[in-house]
Each structure stands twice: as structure tokens, then as C-alpha cells.
Design an enzyme around this catalytic site. Structure first.
Site, mmCIF file in Angstrom:
data_model
loop_
_atom_site.group_PDB
_atom_site.id
_atom_site.type_symbol
_atom_site.label_atom_id
_atom_site.label_comp_id
_atom_site.label_asym_id
_atom_site.label_seq_id
_atom_site.Cartn_x
_atom_site.Cartn_y
_atom_site.Cartn_z
ATOM 1 N N GLU A 16 2.259 9.478 11.196
ATOM 2 C CA GLU A 16 1.858 10.247 10.008
ATOM 3 C C GLU A 16 1.148 11.507 10.466
ATOM 4 O O GLU A 16 0.224 11.432 11.294
ATOM 5 C CB GLU A 16 0.881 9.466 9.110
ATOM 6 C CG GLU A 16 1.509 8.413 8.255
ATOM 7 C CD GLU A 16 0.530 7.828 7.232
ATOM 8 O OE1 GLU A 16 -0.326 8.571 6.716
ATOM 9 O OE2 GLU A 16 0.638 6.613 6.974
HETATM 10 C C1 BG6 Z 1 -2.767 7.887 5.000
HETATM 11 C C2 BG6 Z 1 -1.939 6.806 4.346
HETATM 12 O O1 BG6 Z 1 -4.100 7.517 4.877
HETATM 13 O O2 BG6 Z 1 -2.793 9.130 4.440
HETATM 14 C C3 BG6 Z 1 -0.861 7.301 3.407
HETATM 15 O O3 BG6 Z 1 -1.357 5.945 5.292
HETATM 16 C C4 BG6 Z 1 -1.401 8.483 2.627
HETATM 17 O O4 BG6 Z 1 -0.469 6.230 2.595
HETATM 18 C C5 BG6 Z 1 -1.748 9.592 3.611
HETATM 19 O O5 BG6 Z 1 -0.549 8.941 1.638
HETATM 20 C C6 BG6 Z 1 -2.186 10.880 2.974
HETATM 21 O O6 BG6 Z 1 -3.237 10.643 2.081
HETATM 22 P P1 BG6 Z 1 -3.165 11.154 0.577
HETATM 23 O O7 BG6 Z 1 -4.339 10.638 -0.099
HETATM 24 O O8 BG6 Z 1 -3.113 12.635 0.659
HETATM 25 O O9 BG6 Z 1 -1.883 10.601 0.054
#
Ligand code: BG6
EC number: 3.2.1.86
Length: 468
Positions: free
Chosen positions: A361
Site C-alpha cells: 500500500e
Molecule cells: C490503510 C488501510 O490504513 O490505509 C486501507 O489498509 C486504507 O484500508 C488506507 O484505505 C488509506 O486510508 P484511508 O483512510 O485514506 O482510506
């Protein structure tokens, strides 16, 4: 400088069932903890009975029905990997059934088959911010060690079912976040004590160990990793007290990786438990289960933060309370942008764990503007990702073994913290408004073509910039 990523580097994107699928109660799906927080991770917890759609998350971007079109778009960008998660509640709607729900299993079969058409390797998270709500109401969530058995049954079911289709697995998404949001992480009340939270985390670590062992037995040619929220802290100042506070802050989340890569609790945690009167119930069988260590370490990276002995400086970030860095700019959502941080983090994790790393991510949540001619010129997203990918390359040159990079939200999806669609991460725009209106039509943003060229050239089209 000419950039070239390693051959076979996996390029792609990452999504999570509860943020894209919709189909809230379709085909026998049970109620999940995510369904019960319709306003996001920190919103009110609602015990729902209704089957009709009432929240933006219930329909999300309707990936459940539109996945063929979305996979085709990912393939057009050149993806070789797509991270998805399986919704536990589609397979075991209540969590404690003996037999799985065939319709739920069939959905993921179709999804993996669709990916296979384009040679996109699935990277599958077993649990991404959701669990059957019934396990919370009847068993008190992960606080109850029976949940380890329910999870193990679920993991065994999906390993056996998809053993020929999925070769990369992850156990729990951002396993360290339970310390900050126990309901979403381990199905506990928000006012739970530290001891209750660490006991639930212990059960989850044991379950993770059991899943690793089962995965190795059932799919010998698969690799299974953990998943950490990689919010690395730098000392706010060279003051020794700040440096030590930073060290402790990083221990707070690195400990999960220590257990999952070494197979036992590190001494510093045992000291922490003792000094904080946290008495955990750990059986001999638990110690045995923890010994099954992961094959690779995966993590999310959005921002770094600072460590200090002065707690009054903390501010609320996405999930964590963070001390901001005075040298960095922030996104519209206040998330500080630090490309060098990803190089630093990759080096830190590799030196510590000595395991291959997978960035699962990373990305920029921003408001996008659709121009009169329908184009979306998201140069800010391109800049963010370019600068981070350059630093990933630097880390690889430093000697860090990186398996791949799956950017967060390659298609716009519902954000986790506040259930917003206005906070968009995608290369693909989805016509959806916060009030739930919109055609859900997909369209390509400028970053779509940019990422396509980065993947095609294996990084060569990235613009090199030195660390800042
Ligand atoms: C991470 C998670 O914490 O951040 C995701 O694994 C999440 O599920 C991502 O979407 C981004 O955070 P947000 O709150 O901007 O969607």
C-alpha cells in the site's frame, strides 16, 4: 540516472473487499464489523439488522458485479499483481459455522479466473479490517481464543479451495493498528484495557502462525507474509529523551514483525508487559504455533512521523496519533508527504527482519476535478508516486530485496478512516458522490497512462530526483 527495476518485479495495485465490493448482504454474505461502522473506522458502531443498502459502503464501487471491467482496466495498465482481500463473511457469514457458504467461495473463484486471463497474480489478504460481527457479539471478538479456531477453519477452507490459483497470501492487514482502533482490528470495545487488547492481539498472532503453517502444508509453492502499518518515527530532536522515545515508539509496531519473523516475543516486550502489569495467557501450544514464521514482510506506507518525549505534541492522523515533522508538507487530509521515508523504512525493515519485502500500500488520497472534456489531470498523484517509486529504486540499489509494489486504491474506492469517496486514490475514476448518487462509470485519469508507462518500461520512465 537511469532507473530499471529488477526483472520479475511485481507491479500492481491493492484493494480491500469492504472498500470496493458492495453487495452488502448478497449471496449469503454475513454482517461484518466493517458493515457496522458505516461512517468509517472511527465512526459510531451500529448493530444493524436491515438488509437494504443504507450506507455508501454497502454498495461501494460495486466491484462485486463490475470486477470483469475493472480487471480489464488493471490489465490495460500492465498489472502483474493485484492485492485483494477475501471477505470472511462471504465464506463463513457468522464465523462459527461448520460449513462454508458456497456462493461466497464461487465469487472469488470467478475473480481469480478473471485475473488469470490476464496473467495477473493475486496477492490475497485473509483479513482486511473486517470480521464476522457475530463473533464480536457472541464471543467478544479476538478476546476469546475460540476465534483462533474459527479463523483457522476459514484460512484452511480458502487455502484448499484456491491452492492452484493463489500463490501470495497475507494474514492480517496492518496488524499493529489494533492498538489504536481495537474494534476494527480485534473486535473489542474501544474502551478496552491494554491487557485485553494485547491478549486479543496475542490470539491474532497465534492465528497468523497457524495460517502460515497451514499455507505451507496445503500450498507448498506459495509464499505467505504479514502486513504492518509502516508508520516509521524519526526523532523530533537529537535530545536523548526524544531519541529514546522514538526508539520505543518504533518498537510499539515493529514488535509484531519481530514475533512474526522470529517466532517468539522479544525481551523488550516482555519487559513492557511486566512494567505495565499486562499479564497475558500464553499456552505451550500458542508458543508452538508462533514458531511458524512468515516468508516475507509486507507493509503500507503513507507517511512518516516524529517521536518525542513530549506527548502534548501529538495530533490525530489516519489511525495513529502522530507528532508532525516540521520539515514536511502534507496532503489535503493532513498526511505528511515523505518519499525518503519509504527508502529509510525499506532499509530499516530489511536490516531488522532479513526477509524479502513487499510494499502493498502506498498512494495519495486527494480530491480530483473532472474537466469539462471529461479528463482528470491528477499531476499531484503522479508526482507523489514518482517520488516514492524513485526512493523504492534507491532502496533496491542499497541492497534491499523488494518483491513488488501494489499502490493503494488503483481504482477510486471508499476510504477506510471516514468512509469517504471524495478522498480518491485511483488511476481510474469512479463516478460516485458522497451522497451515494452517480453512475459508477469508470474513466481513466492522467495517472492511468503514467502508471502504464512506468510498468511497461519497468521504471525507466520515472523522473529521478535525489532524496530530500
Ligand atoms: C490503510 C488501510 O490504513 O490505509 C486501507 O489498509 C486504507 O484500508 C488506507 O484505505 C488509506 O486510508 P484511508 O483512510 O485514506 O482510506
Amino acid at each position: 540516472m537511469s532507473i530499471k527495476f529488477p526483472q520479475n518485479f511485481l507491479w500492481g495495485g491493492a484493494i480491500a473487499a469492504n472498500q470496493v465490493e458492495g453487495a452488502y448482504r448478497e449471496d449469503g454474505k454475513g454482517l461484518s464489523t466493517s458493515d457496522c461502522t458505516p461512517n468509517g473506522l472511527f465512526g459510531e458502531i451500529i448493530n444493524r439488522n436491515e438488509t437494504e443498502i443504507t450506507s455508501i459502503k454497502d454498495r461501494a464501487i460495486d466491484f462485486y458485479h463490475r470486477y470483469p471491467e475493472d480487471i480489464a482496466l488493471f490489465a490495460e495498465m500492465g498489472f502483474t499483481c493485484l492485492r485483494i482481500s477475501i471477505a470472511w463473511t462471504r465464506i463463513f457469514p457468522n464465523g462459527d459455522e461448520e460449513q462454508p457458504n458456497e456462493k461466497g467461495l464461487a465469487f472469488y473463484d470467478k475473480l481469480f479466473d478473471e485475473m488469470a486471463k490476464y496473467n495477473i497474480s493475486p496477492l490475497v489478504t485473509l483479513s482486511h479490517y473486517e470480521m464476522p460481527y457475530h463473533l464480536v457479539t457472541k464471543y467478544s471478538g479476538w478476546g476469546n481464543r475460540k476465534v483462533i479456531d474459527f479463523f483457522t477453519r476459514y484460512a484452511k477452507t480458502v487455502f484448499e479451495r484456491y491452492k492452484d490459483k493463489v500463490k501470495y497470501w497475507l494474514t492480517f492487514n496492518e496488524i499493529n493498528m489494533s492498538l489504536h482502533e481495537p474494534f476494527t482490528g480485534v473486535g473489542l470495545a474501544r474502551n478496552s484495557t491494554k491487557e485485553q487488547i494485547y491478549q486479543a492481539i496475542h490470539h491474532q498472532l497465534v492465528a497468523s502462525g497457524r495460517a502460515v503453517k497451514l499455507c505451507h502444508q496445503i500450498i507448498p509453492d506459495a509464499k505467505i507474509g504479514n502486513m504492518l502499518l509502516g508508520a516509521v518515527a524519526y526523532p523530533l530532536s537529537p535530545k536523548p529523551a526524544d531519541v529514546w522515545a522514538t526508539h520505543q515508539e518504533n518498537h510499539g509496531w515493529l514488535f509484531f514483525g519481530d514475533v512474526q519473523t522470529r517466532g517468539y516475543y522479544p525481551t523488550y516486550m516482555r519487559r513492557y508487559f511486566k512494567e505495565n502489569h499486562i499479564n497475558l495467557h500464553i499456552t505451550d501450544q500458542d508458543r508452538e504455533d508462533l514458531k511458524a514464521t512468515i516468508d516475507f514482510v509486507s507493509f503500507s506506507y503513507y507517511m512518516s512521523c516524529c517521536g518525542t518525549s513530549d506527548n502534548s505534541l501529538r495530533k490525530k492522523g489516519n489511525i495513529l496519533d502522530m507528532v508532525p515533522n516540521p520539515h514536511l508538507k502534507a496532503s489535503e487530509w493532513g498526511w505528511q508527504i515523505d518519499p525518503t521515508g519509504i527508502r529509510y523504512l525499506l532499509n530499516l525493515l530489511y536490516e531488522r527482519f532479513q526477509k524479502p519485502l513487499f510494499i502493498v500500500e502506498n498512494g495519495l488520497g486527494a480530491k480530483d476535478k473532472v474537466e469539462a472534456d471529461g479528463t482528470i489531470n491528477d499531476d499531484y498523484r503522479i508526482d507523489y508516486m514518482n517520488d516514492h517509486l524513485v526512493q523504492v529504486y534507491e532502496a533496491i540499489e542499497d541492497g534491499v530485496e523488494v518483491i513488488g509494489y501494489t499502490s493503494w486504491g488503483p481504482i477510486d474506492l471508499i476510504s477506510a478512516s471516514k468512509a469517504e469517496i471524495t478522498k480518491r486514490y485511483g488511476f481510474i475514476y469512479v463516478d460516485l458522490n458522497q451522497d451515494g448518487s452517480g453512475s459508477l462509470q469508470r474513466s481513466r485519469k492522467k495517472s492511468f497512462y503514467w502508471y502504464q508507462s512506468v510498468i511497461k518500461s519497468n521504471g525507466e520512465t520515472l523522473k529521478y530526483k535525489p532524496s530530500i
